[in-house]
Design an enzyme around this catalytic site. Sequence first.
Site, PDB file in Angstrom:
ATOM      1  CB  SER A 116     -45.859 -12.146  -1.879  1.00 12.88           C
ATOM      2  OG  SER A 116     -46.557 -12.819  -2.891  1.00 12.88           O
ATOM      3  CE1 TYR A 141     -41.213 -13.940  -3.764  1.00 13.06           C
ATOM      4  CE2 TYR A 141     -43.529 -14.490  -4.102  1.00 13.06           C
ATOM      5  CZ  TYR A 141     -42.540 -13.543  -3.914  1.00 13.06           C
ATOM      6  OH  TYR A 141     -42.873 -12.218  -3.868  1.00 13.06           O
ATOM      7  CE  LYS A 145     -41.031 -11.877  -0.650  1.00 11.85           C
ATOM      8  NZ  LYS A 145     -40.195 -10.694  -0.430  1.00 11.85           N
TER       9      LYS A 145
END
Length: 327
Positions: A116, A141, A145
């Site tokens: 992302s 988050y 990643k």
Amino acid sequence: MKVLVTGGAGYIGSHTLKALREEGIETLTFDNLSTGHEWALLGSQLFIGDLSDYGTIKKAISLFKPDAVIHFAASIQVGESVLNPLLYYSNNLKNTINLLNAMIENNVNKIVFSSSAAVYGIPQSNQPVKEINITLPINPYGQTKLMIEKILSDMAHANQIEYISLRYFNAAGADSNSLIGQAYKYATHLITRALKTAKGEFDKLEIYGANYPTPDGTCIRDYIHVDDLAQAHLSALRALNYNIKNEIFNIGYGTGYSVQEVIMKAKEITNIDFKVVTVQRREGDPPFLVADNTKIKELLKWVPKYDSLNYIIQTAWEWEKKLSKLQ
Ligand code: UDP
């Protein structure tokens, strides 16, 4: 060729699955159906399981014997990751380690990973970001990643796997025939929220801050049609078969639209003048996040077909209308 797709019942997963099958690739989706839907598989093969259960993923891989894995399954809500970080370190990081262990144990060594633009955090300038830009995620988050990218890189260095990591910018839009599309219970993304407001599901759309250092004061993002995103996964798989490996690519169009511009376009396409209010900034929103996509175009020969905000919102709108009938 056989490909195991984790999270194939989700939004980007299901569009990629459809693209894979249209190329004649045999697929098996591994999904716990926590946020995905069985209808999104359009009849393709499903193995219901959770990546937290090592025995189950090991079994799925040993039975299916894939040539490669595409790994979508993850928790994806930035706000939730801030409130419940451990959930993200478990669901994203720990479960990916299970998947990688199961791959190694079954001699499967090719993986395409859903990363992302969240890995970049807040870029220092309003310039399209390159893959070599500094990565400083500002939420759990994005951290998960980036950590997974580091694990993949270390494993590649040890000759255990060959990987391609795709850093998605703002995925949006839906299948041109409205067969599949985004169907999360809690929609947080701008285009989906705008269209659901047009449909009357929300009484107003909130703009999270209009005092950013951008021309109209609202944040600028790179919205990419989900089918172009899906095709990038096919390009990545082909690349792995032709020995382009252990690379990270941005996937976006390199074109930015502000929140205001998206709202105007959504009103034009729906022909509904829904209510919009400006509220406080949302924590952790970079003012400008647009992809420099030179690398994927050059190395993977990825050619986007739907670089049009019009088409993105039009297909998302057709899908939203269909979703109303399904629910
Ligand atoms: N946004 C907004 N109102 C909404 C949803 C999003 O103003 O109801 C803004 C958000 O602050 C960001 C942009 O729209 O600047 C895109 O947000 P989204 O959640 O779609 O994707 P993100 O860029 O956070 O991954």
